[in-house]
Design an enzyme around this catalytic site. Structure first.
Site, PDB file in Angstrom:
ATOM      1  N   LYS A  78       7.815 -13.099 -12.537  1.00  0.00           N
ATOM      2  CA  LYS A  78       8.339 -13.149 -11.740  1.00  0.00           C
ATOM      3  C   LYS A  78       9.389 -14.235 -11.610  1.00  0.00           C
ATOM      4  O   LYS A  78      10.251 -14.442 -10.926  1.00  0.00           O
ATOM      5  CB  LYS A  78       6.685 -14.390 -11.209  1.00  0.00           C
ATOM      6  CG  LYS A  78       5.640 -13.959 -10.738  1.00  0.00           C
ATOM      7  CD  LYS A  78       5.999 -13.293  -9.488  1.00  0.00           C
ATOM      8  CE  LYS A  78       5.329 -12.448  -8.782  1.00  0.00           C
ATOM      9  NZ  LYS A  78       5.123 -11.646  -7.810  1.00  0.00           N
TER      10      LYS A  78
ATOM     11  N   TYR B  16       2.508 -12.076 -16.462  1.00  0.00           N
ATOM     12  CA  TYR B  16       3.053 -12.271 -15.275  1.00  0.00           C
ATOM     13  C   TYR B  16       4.095 -13.336 -14.979  1.00  0.00           C
ATOM     14  O   TYR B  16       4.612 -12.954 -14.407  1.00  0.00           O
ATOM     15  CB  TYR B  16       1.356 -12.741 -14.826  1.00  0.00           C
ATOM     16  CG  TYR B  16       1.822 -13.293 -12.771  1.00  0.00           C
ATOM     17  CD1 TYR B  16       2.305 -12.427 -12.077  1.00  0.00           C
ATOM     18  CD2 TYR B  16       1.638 -14.674 -12.715  1.00  0.00           C
ATOM     19  CE1 TYR B  16       1.992 -13.196 -10.746  1.00  0.00           C
ATOM     20  CE2 TYR B  16       1.609 -15.428 -11.390  1.00  0.00           C
ATOM     21  CZ  TYR B  16       1.718 -14.403 -10.597  1.00  0.00           C
ATOM     22  OH  TYR B  16       2.080 -14.341  -9.029  1.00  0.00           O
TER      23      TYR B  16
ATOM     24  N   ASN C 183       5.847  -8.166  -1.137  1.00  0.00           N
ATOM     25  CA  ASN C 183       4.875  -9.216  -1.681  1.00  0.00           C
ATOM     26  C   ASN C 183       3.095  -8.646  -2.263  1.00  0.00           C
ATOM     27  O   ASN C 183       2.653  -9.044  -3.498  1.00  0.00           O
ATOM     28  CB  ASN C 183       3.872  -9.145  -0.113  1.00  0.00           C
ATOM     29  CG  ASN C 183       2.492 -10.168  -0.263  1.00  0.00           C
ATOM     30  OD1 ASN C 183       2.515 -11.136  -1.105  1.00  0.00           O
ATOM     31  ND2 ASN C 183       1.490  -9.781   0.061  1.00  0.00           N
TER      32      ASN C 183
ATOM     33  N   ASP D 209       1.479   4.006  -2.030  1.00  0.00           N
ATOM     34  CA  ASP D 209       2.161   3.244  -3.350  1.00  0.00           C
ATOM     35  C   ASP D 209       3.624   2.574  -4.086  1.00  0.00           C
ATOM     36  O   ASP D 209       4.505   3.935  -3.583  1.00  0.00           O
ATOM     37  CB  ASP D 209       1.332   4.027  -4.749  1.00  0.00           C
ATOM     38  CG  ASP D 209       1.488   3.559  -6.253  1.00  0.00           C
ATOM     39  OD1 ASP D 209       2.113   2.322  -6.041  1.00  0.00           O
ATOM     40  OD2 ASP D 209       1.395   4.166  -6.855  1.00  0.00           O
ATOM     41  N   ILE D 210       3.907   2.120  -3.197  1.00  0.00           N
ATOM     42  CA  ILE D 210       5.100   1.199  -3.826  1.00  0.00           C
ATOM     43  C   ILE D 210       5.713   1.622  -5.285  1.00  0.00           C
ATOM     44  O   ILE D 210       7.068   1.377  -5.466  1.00  0.00           O
ATOM     45  CB  ILE D 210       5.397   0.168  -3.239  1.00  0.00           C
ATOM     46  CG1 ILE D 210       4.936  -1.030  -4.681  1.00  0.00           C
ATOM     47  CG2 ILE D 210       5.200  -0.941  -1.946  1.00  0.00           C
ATOM     48  CD1 ILE D 210       5.132  -2.648  -3.892  1.00  0.00           C
TER      49      ILE D 210
ATOM     50  N   ALA E 221       6.478 -13.670 -16.708  1.00  0.00           N
ATOM     51  CA  ALA E 221       8.138 -12.502 -17.038  1.00  0.00           C
ATOM     52  C   ALA E 221       8.410 -11.531 -15.650  1.00  0.00           C
ATOM     53  O   ALA E 221       9.127 -11.945 -15.503  1.00  0.00           O
ATOM     54  CB  ALA E 221       7.938 -11.925 -18.437  1.00  0.00           C
TER      55      ALA E 221
END
Length: 263
Positions: free
Chosen positions: A156, A152, A87, A61-62, A154
């Site tokens: 990116k 979303y 990704n 889990d990153i 915000a």
């Protein structure tokens, strides 16, 4: 950059764009390290790669320090890491007023904090490569603030800014950075905003086409790669004449305001 024999770590490799990227990198001779939270999905991705390729999987889990440490260990064990592909991501959608604290926190942790932290943690390993590169998978919505995707967008926008900053910061270390901005893609994440696709006139690309474009950009050592088509024009208009984008998207958002897709 020649990809033959290069080691490439890909987060979110169990499905969607991440899986397509793993397949495309492997097709060009790179050796993927598949990272994700679901062991079964990672195994499915691995089964689609050439049997002779010494690919590795890492269930992690990153968003957790423990998970990132596991990734660092497996990358270190390989001796070096040539390419890191950030990704993994979430796509919260709907009116901002309907998003929960948990949804907001998960989006920011997964889309922003985790890739920044993982990049930091892997810098020592990346520096061992003769041509290291960081690839951040953003979105057209990292340039165009889109209604029903405020959270979303915000995240990116943040990832795009991070990419620009580290490109300049790490230039002295010869670590390249590629920021990729695909448009909506036919993945499981798109199921969450299915009701918004037609009203907003979205075009969805195949993950394989997106992966081909991104990996080709990595080979060219490009700083950025954007989706082809009308969206690329919209990005230019957003930068030069943002009021035109306001008019178009506000009109569509108003029509949806009281409809069934307001969630």
């Amino acid at each position: 950059m020649l990809l033959e024999g290069r080691s490439v770590a890909i987060t979110g490799a169990g499905s969607g764009i991440g899986r397509a990227l793993a397949i495309e990198f492997a097709r060009r001779g790179a050796i993927p390290i598949l990272i994700g939270r679901n062991a079964e999905k990672l195994a499915e991705t691995a089964s689609l790669l050439p049997a002779a390729l010494p690919a590795k999987t890492c269930v992690a889990d990153i968003t957790s320090a423990h998970g990132r440490e596991a990734i660092v260990q497996i990358c270190t064990a390989r001796g070096q890491l040539d390419i890191l592909v950030n990704n993994a991501g979430l796509v919260p959608s709907g009116l901002l007023s309907n998003l929960t604290d948990s949804e907001l926190q998960n989006a920011v942790m997964t889309n922003v904090v985790a890739p920044i932290a993982l990049t930091r943690d892997l810098l020592r390993v990346l520096r061992r490569s003769d041509r290291p590169r960081i690839v951040n998978i953003g979105s057209i919505f990292g340039d165009i603030g889109h209604p029903h995707f405020a959270a979303y967008c915000a995240t990116k926008f943040a990832l795009r800014g991070f990419s620009d900053a580290i490109r300049r910061e790490l230039a002295a270390d010869r670590i390249g950075v590629t920021y990729a901005a695909p448009r909506a893609t036919r993945t499981g994440a798109a199921d969450g905003f299915q009701a918004l696709i037609a009203p907003y006139g979205m075009s969805l690309d195949r993950p394989e086409a997106v992966a081909h474009q991104i990996v080709s950009a990595v080979e060219r050592e490009a700083a950025t790669v954007y989706a082809a088509g009308a969206e690329r024009l919209f990005v230019a208009i957003q930068r030069l004449l943002p009021r035109l984008v306001d008019i178009a998207l506000i009109s569509k958002a108003r029509k949806l305001r009281t409809g069934p897709v307001s969630r």
